[in-house]
Every structure is written in structure tokens, then in C-alpha cells.
Design a protein around this motif. Structure first.
Motif, PDB file in Angstrom:
ATOM      1  N   ARG A  16       0.831  -1.207   0.000  1.00 21.32           N
ATOM      2  CA  ARG A  16       0.000   0.000   0.000  1.00 21.32           C
ATOM      3  C   ARG A  16       0.866   1.257   0.000  1.00 21.32           C
ATOM      4  N   ASP A  17       1.866   1.284   0.868  1.00 22.31           N
ATOM      5  CA  ASP A  17       2.748   2.452   0.956  1.00 22.31           C
ATOM      6  C   ASP A  17       3.525   2.665  -0.338  1.00 22.31           C
TER       7      ASP A  17
ATOM      8  N   ARG B  25       1.399   4.339  -3.029  1.00 21.06           N
ATOM      9  CA  ARG B  25       1.167   5.758  -2.767  1.00 21.06           C
ATOM     10  C   ARG B  25       2.250   6.657  -3.369  1.00 21.06           C
TER      11      ARG B  25
ATOM     12  N   TYR C  77      -1.113   7.480  -9.107  1.00 18.31           N
ATOM     13  CA  TYR C  77      -1.818   7.124  -7.879  1.00 18.31           C
ATOM     14  C   TYR C  77      -2.703   8.284  -7.442  1.00 18.31           C
TER      15      TYR C  77
ATOM     16  N   GLU D 237      -5.489   7.594  -4.627  1.00 21.17           N
ATOM     17  CA  GLU D 237      -5.726   7.294  -3.214  1.00 21.17           C
ATOM     18  C   GLU D 237      -5.963   5.804  -3.038  1.00 21.17           C
TER      19      GLU D 237
ATOM     20  N   SER E 287      -8.054   1.003  -4.391  1.00 18.83           N
ATOM     21  CA  SER E 287      -7.277   2.171  -4.795  1.00 18.83           C
ATOM     22  C   SER E 287      -7.862   2.783  -6.053  1.00 18.83           C
TER      23      SER E 287
END
Length: 129
Positions: free
Chosen positions: A60-61, A64, A69, A71, A90
Motif C-alpha cells: 500500500r505504501d 502511494r 496514484y 488514493e 485504490s
């Protein structure tokens, strides 16, 4: 027409997004060209659950920081015996951006690391008009 348990689950998750995350409200979901992705995660065993969560959060990180990207958020299934245990949702500016993520070597390593301790099942969704 009968819907599968997964279809009903995904419908519930997607419908609840507008309530759970104001930034993912319906108006935002229908921006032209953007895509919504849903990744289902399940641990291979109870023993690998903690490690799956760590690796999933690392993925997930990483997302980002990628081009296109918009959200994302991860949701945990409130029924611990049901699969998938987690759903990562996402939003990306384009399908090309999402597809580009999957060609990134570091992302491929993250996917492989999740595969060591769990299962990952990605999907891409666009608004129905």
C-alpha cells in the motif's frame, strides 16, 4: 439471478466506500479515465496472518508513491473466518498507470512476497454508465 458470495461481498465493500471514506465519494469515482482497483488478500494460515498484514501495508505504501496514484485504503473483513481477509481499494488516474505499476520490479517483489504468506487477487473496475 443468484450472485456469488464474492460478488455480494464486493458490492457491499464498494457501496460502503462512499460512507466510510468521504474522499472516495460517488462523484469522485466517476471521473473520466480513472479506474478503481480492488485487491483481495487472504493469509495462507493463521500463522502467516501477521506477516501478510505487514507485507500488504508495505505494498500500500509503495503504491502511494507511484505515478498516477490518486488514493487507497485497506479494509479488514469483520468476519475473521471469511475470505478475503482484507480488501485493498485504490484509485488511479488511468488504466495505463495501474498497468505500469505491475511492470515495476520492486512492485513485482512485493507481490511475490505476499504470495509467500498469502493469496492476492487483483481486479480493475470502471464506472458503469
Amino acid at each position: 439471478m443468484a450472485y456469488s458470495q464474492t460478488t455480494r461481498f464486493m458490492s457491499t465493500v464498494l457501496a460502503s466506500l462512499a460512507l466510510a471514506l468521504p474522499t472516495l465519494a460517488h462523484a469522485e469515482l466517476s471521473k473520466p479515465g480513472e479506474v478503481l482497483t480492488v485487491m483481495q488478500f487472504s493469509a495462507k494460515s493463521v500463522a502467516t496472518s501477521v506477516e501478510l498484514k505487514k507485507r500488504m501495508l508495505a505494498m500500500r505504501d509503495f503504491q502511494r508513491q507511484q505515478t498516477g496514484y490518486v488514493e487507497n485504503a485497506i479494509f479488514e473483513n469483520r468476519n475473521p473466518q471469511a475470505k478475503p481477509q482484507y480488501v485493498g481499494v485504490s484509485r488511479w488516474k488511468s488504466l495505463k498507470d495501474w498497468e505500469g505499476l505491475w511492470t515495476n520490479e520492486q512492485f513485482k517483489k512485493l507481490v511475490a512476497s505476499i504470495g509467500e504468506v498469502g493469496e492476492i487477487n487483483p481486479g480493475v473496475y470502471s464506472p458503469v454508465e
